[in-house]
Design an enzyme around this catalytic site. Structure first.
Site, PDB file in Angstrom:
ATOM      1  N   ASP A   1       0.867  -1.170   0.000  1.00 43.53           N
ATOM      2  CA  ASP A   1       0.000   0.000   0.000  1.00 43.53           C
ATOM      3  C   ASP A   1       0.906   1.223   0.000  1.00 43.53           C
ATOM      4  O   ASP A   1       1.804   1.331   0.830  1.00 43.53           O
ATOM      5  CB  ASP A   1      -0.890   0.019   1.248  1.00 43.53           C
ATOM      6  CG  ASP A   1      -1.986  -1.045   1.177  1.00 43.53           C
ATOM      7  OD1 ASP A   1      -1.998  -1.803   0.193  1.00 43.53           O
ATOM      8  OD2 ASP A   1      -2.801  -1.112   2.106  1.00 43.53           O
TER       9      ASP A   1
ATOM     10  N   ASP B   1     -14.209  -5.440  -3.954  1.00 45.18           N
ATOM     11  CA  ASP B   1     -14.245  -5.432  -2.486  1.00 45.18           C
ATOM     12  C   ASP B   1     -15.631  -5.890  -2.042  1.00 45.18           C
ATOM     13  O   ASP B   1     -16.635  -5.269  -2.408  1.00 45.18           O
ATOM     14  CB  ASP B   1     -13.979  -4.024  -1.948  1.00 45.18           C
ATOM     15  CG  ASP B   1     -12.553  -3.552  -2.237  1.00 45.18           C
ATOM     16  OD1 ASP B   1     -11.715  -4.400  -2.608  1.00 45.18           O
ATOM     17  OD2 ASP B   1     -12.284  -2.341  -2.097  1.00 45.18           O
TER      18      ASP B   1
END
Lengths: 253, 220
Positions: A11, A130
């Site tokens: 990330d 997601d």
């Protein structure tokens, strides 16, 4: 034979690596290019950068990170986060990404998936999904880091983006992400079995057995993890040795 | 040696060639080939180069149209590779373009340097995903200089594949190496001074950099 893939995900925020716990508490864990080089040397099968602040901030930092990574690592690189236009995709590919992951923009504009696949080829278009469980055997698409429900059924959506030309699915269980309790095997297997394209399982890896479960029980083609690798808990090699001991085919070149 | 070992990576709008150039530069350095690597869309540069690399990603027809869109490029390739016999490496769709025809979505003429059609992968095991994406081992049908010193076979090094179509060669002798994916998949084709890899050597770490290094020193 084809090997299952182990993909560390970095990330990235402002050009630095972070790992969000349920996408909230962010910790700075170093230079993404240095991490990428280390993972390349350690035998990672691919790398993934997720630019978690791309929607709000200047994307120049991620392009620089991608370019410097591509100069040093001769392995596939996927980049996602805030990808909303074909121009975003073009810039990332030109910087050196091999695949680009589309998330929210695909939910709100399916045609974007078709347009991207036609323009750049399915091989470089990953659709990130997601999901959260909303009932028995039912999962819904969530956006904005898992905060916003969409009412869209995850399985139907996966089939739809496959038909639109997605080359791969990156499936994250928002129920599990950051919990270290393992992949949501049910949703992973349900969607992996529902589509013909490869699926990368993501969200919840806390130990090496979880990686095995994602492939063996979740029918994923690849497993993505972050913190178990980033903080030196396990090496890529340990992960692959563990998977090999469980009977999975892995690459240890 | 560098003055006489120029490598042209052809830029015809198919994908990013920045990382490909870096991989060739790294391999040139590590192998001692000392080659000068250029990424170019200039047919004259291609015609003059000592070695030619044709990359390619996306659909067969798009790549063919991209190649045709650069005036004189196909002719330059013919001159360098066929007339002058310069070593040639095609990568992924750049390898598929060597075929007679591509059958992806529409029928498109290839360069017809390797007889055969580019056809859809149909793994015998329905559980196998398409595209064939990821790391696979390859089996050589016969030795070739570009594989010198590289371990192949089941226990060998891995190559990175991402494709839904492959080159079904008319003559078995054209196929230098295969991969197993619910059946035999064409991994490397070649004859004389040309080879083509379905996989991406520029993304295939040890095997890839080794193969590129061998290609840069190959004297067919």
């Amino acid at each position: 034979m084809l090997k299952c893939r182990v993909i560390p995900c970095l990330d990235v925020k402002d050009g630095r690596v972070v790992k969000g716990v349920n996408f909230v508490d962010l910790r700075d864990a170093g230079d993404p290019v240095e991490s990428a080089i280390a993972y390349d040397a350690a035998g990672a099968d691919e790398l993934c950068f997720l630019d978690i602040t791309a929607s709000h901030e200047n994307r120049g930092t991620i392009l620089d990170v991608v370019q410097r990574t591509a100069e040093a690592c001769f392995m596939p690189l996927t980049v996602g986060g805030g990808v909303r236009t074909t121009d975003d995709i073009r810039k990332l590919l030109l910087a050196g990404a091999d695949k680009v992951s589309i998330n929210t923009a695909a939910v709100f504009n399916r045609d974007f998936v078709r347009e991207a696949a036609e323009k750049f080829g399915s091989q470089c278009i990953v659709v990130a999904i997601d999901t959260k469980r909303v009932g028995d055997g039912q999962w819904e698409i969530f956006t904005h880091g898992g905060r916003k429900p969409t009412g869209i059924d995850a399985v139907a959506y996966a089939r739809e983006v496959e038909a639109l030309g997605a080359g791969e699915i990156l499936l994250t269980s928002m129920d599990r992400d950051g919990t270290r309790s393992g992949f949501d095997i049910d949703v992973t297997r349900t969607i992996a079995d529902a589509v013909k394209i490869p699926l990368i399982a993501s969200g919840g890896v806390g130990n090496l057995d979880h990686l095995v479960g994602g492939i063996r029980d979740g029918h994923a083609s690849a497993v993505l993890a972050a913190s178990i690798f980033h903080f030196g808990e396990f090496t890529i090699r340990q992960a692959k040795d563990h998977m090999a001991a469980a009977g999975l085919a892995v690459r240890n070149d | 040696m560098s003055a006489s070992n120029t490598v042209a990576i052809i830029d015809y709008g198919s994908g990013n060639l920045h990382s490909a150039r870096k991989a060739f530069e790294r391999a040139a350095q590590e192998s001692g080939a000392g080659s000068t690597i250029t990424v170019t869309s200039d047919p004259d540069a291609v015609a003059k180069a000592d070695r030619i690399v044709l990359p390619g990603v996306g659909a067969f027809a798009d790549c063919r149209h991209g190649l045709d869109a650069t005036t004189g490029m196909v002719e330059a390739l013919q001159e360098a590779v066929i007339a002058k016999g310069r070593p040639f490496l095609g990568i992924c769709v750049g390898m598929q373009l060597l075929a007679t025809r591509g059958l992806e979505h529409v029928t498109t003429q290839g360069l017809d340097w390797i007889g055969g059609d580019v056809v859809a992968l149909k793994p015998s095991d329905a559980a196998l995903k398409v595209p064939h994406m990821g790391w696979n081992t390859i089996t050589l049908n016969r030795p070739h200089p570009v594989f010198d010193g590289l371990a192949t076979g089941d226990k060998g090094l891995h190559a990175y594949f991402v494709h839904s179509y492959h080159l079904s060669a008319a003559a078995p002798a054209s196929v230098l190496a295969t991969a197993d994916y619910g059946g035999t998949v064409t991994a490397v084709v070649g004859r004389d001074n040309m080879i083509g890899t379905q996989f991406h050597p520029e993304k295939s770490q040890k095997l890839g950099l080794g193969l590129i290094g061998n290609f840069l020193r190959w004297a067919p």
